[in-house]
Design an enzyme around this catalytic site. Sequence first.
Site, PDB file in Angstrom:
ATOM      1  NE  ARG A   9      34.273  35.402  49.081  1.00 14.19           N
ATOM      2  CZ  ARG A   9      33.688  36.492  48.589  1.00 14.19           C
ATOM      3  NH1 ARG A   9      32.818  37.164  49.335  1.00 14.19           N
ATOM      4  NH2 ARG A   9      33.959  36.898  47.375  1.00 14.19           N
ATOM      5  NE  ARG A  47      35.221  30.402  50.843  1.00 12.60           N
ATOM      6  CZ  ARG A  47      35.610  31.214  49.859  1.00 12.60           C
ATOM      7  NH1 ARG A  47      36.603  32.066  50.080  1.00 12.60           N
ATOM      8  NH2 ARG A  47      35.011  31.197  48.685  1.00 12.60           N
ATOM      9  CG  ASP A  71      35.306  39.921  44.982  1.00  9.40           C
ATOM     10  OD1 ASP A  71      35.893  39.336  45.904  1.00  9.40           O
ATOM     11  OD2 ASP A  71      35.765  40.017  43.829  1.00  9.40           O
ATOM     12  CB  THR A  72      37.081  43.213  49.430  1.00  8.94           C
ATOM     13  OG1 THR A  72      37.625  41.983  49.925  1.00  8.94           O
ATOM     14  CG2 THR A  72      35.828  43.572  50.224  1.00  8.94           C
ATOM     15  CG  ASP A  96      35.832  38.940  50.231  1.00  7.92           C
ATOM     16  OD1 ASP A  96      36.466  37.953  50.615  1.00  7.92           O
ATOM     17  OD2 ASP A  96      36.029  39.478  49.121  1.00  7.92           O
ATOM     18  CD  GLU A 130      40.719  38.027  45.859  1.00  8.30           C
ATOM     19  OE1 GLU A 130      41.269  37.450  46.824  1.00  8.30           O
ATOM     20  OE2 GLU A 130      39.494  37.991  45.647  1.00  8.30           O
TER      21      GLU A 130
END
Length: 211
Positions: free
Chosen positions: A88, A140, A93-94, A74, A96
């Site tokens: 971002r 970001r 959300d992917t 992501d 970590e």
Amino acid sequence: MKLKDVKTLITSGTIIIAVGLYLAFSEPKKDTEQTTSPEITDQNIEYKLTTDIAMDKTGNQLIDVKYLNANDGDTFNVEMDGKKERVRLLMIDTPEMNYNKGEPMPYAEKAKERTIELLEQAESVQLLFDKGPETDKYDRLLAYAFVDGVSLHEILLSEGLAAVRYVNKPNDTLEDELLEIQQQAEQEEVNIWAHDNYLQRDGFHPEEVTK
């Protein structure tokens, strides 16, 4: 004409006729080398989150950028207006990668590889800002991303490699569309959704996958 000459003439004529028939009826040799690269998206899929919908709802225009590299599924780097920027992806959300903190979470590497594949092979990469802040506290860029006109968010969500998280007003314009896409992946139990309780309210729980 001698008998020997007649035999020679007949033999030569037969050979000539045979060669002619072979050339006339034989199929040309086919070129088996692949000259085109595989498509990064399935052209038979009707994607829900089109560029027109996204631009109309956010009130913003797509911005062309040049993809550089990716940190995880992501987050990635682009060149925009001659400047390197980290992006971002908004509201998804992917798992970590856990650089310098241990092993990557389940499906983290798969999500990163898919994001890289899509961004590297795309002829065009575009960003779209929402109605709220364009950057976060880490400087970001907060944006939606499109590869060849297809939503990167939608692909990652539909393939069960990302989940809708970190929803903050007013950068939540496309929340309903993203949740609808995610719901389909949940029902099909694709990737991260194949494991009960892998994703919980406070984030991903790798121990639920390795039980």
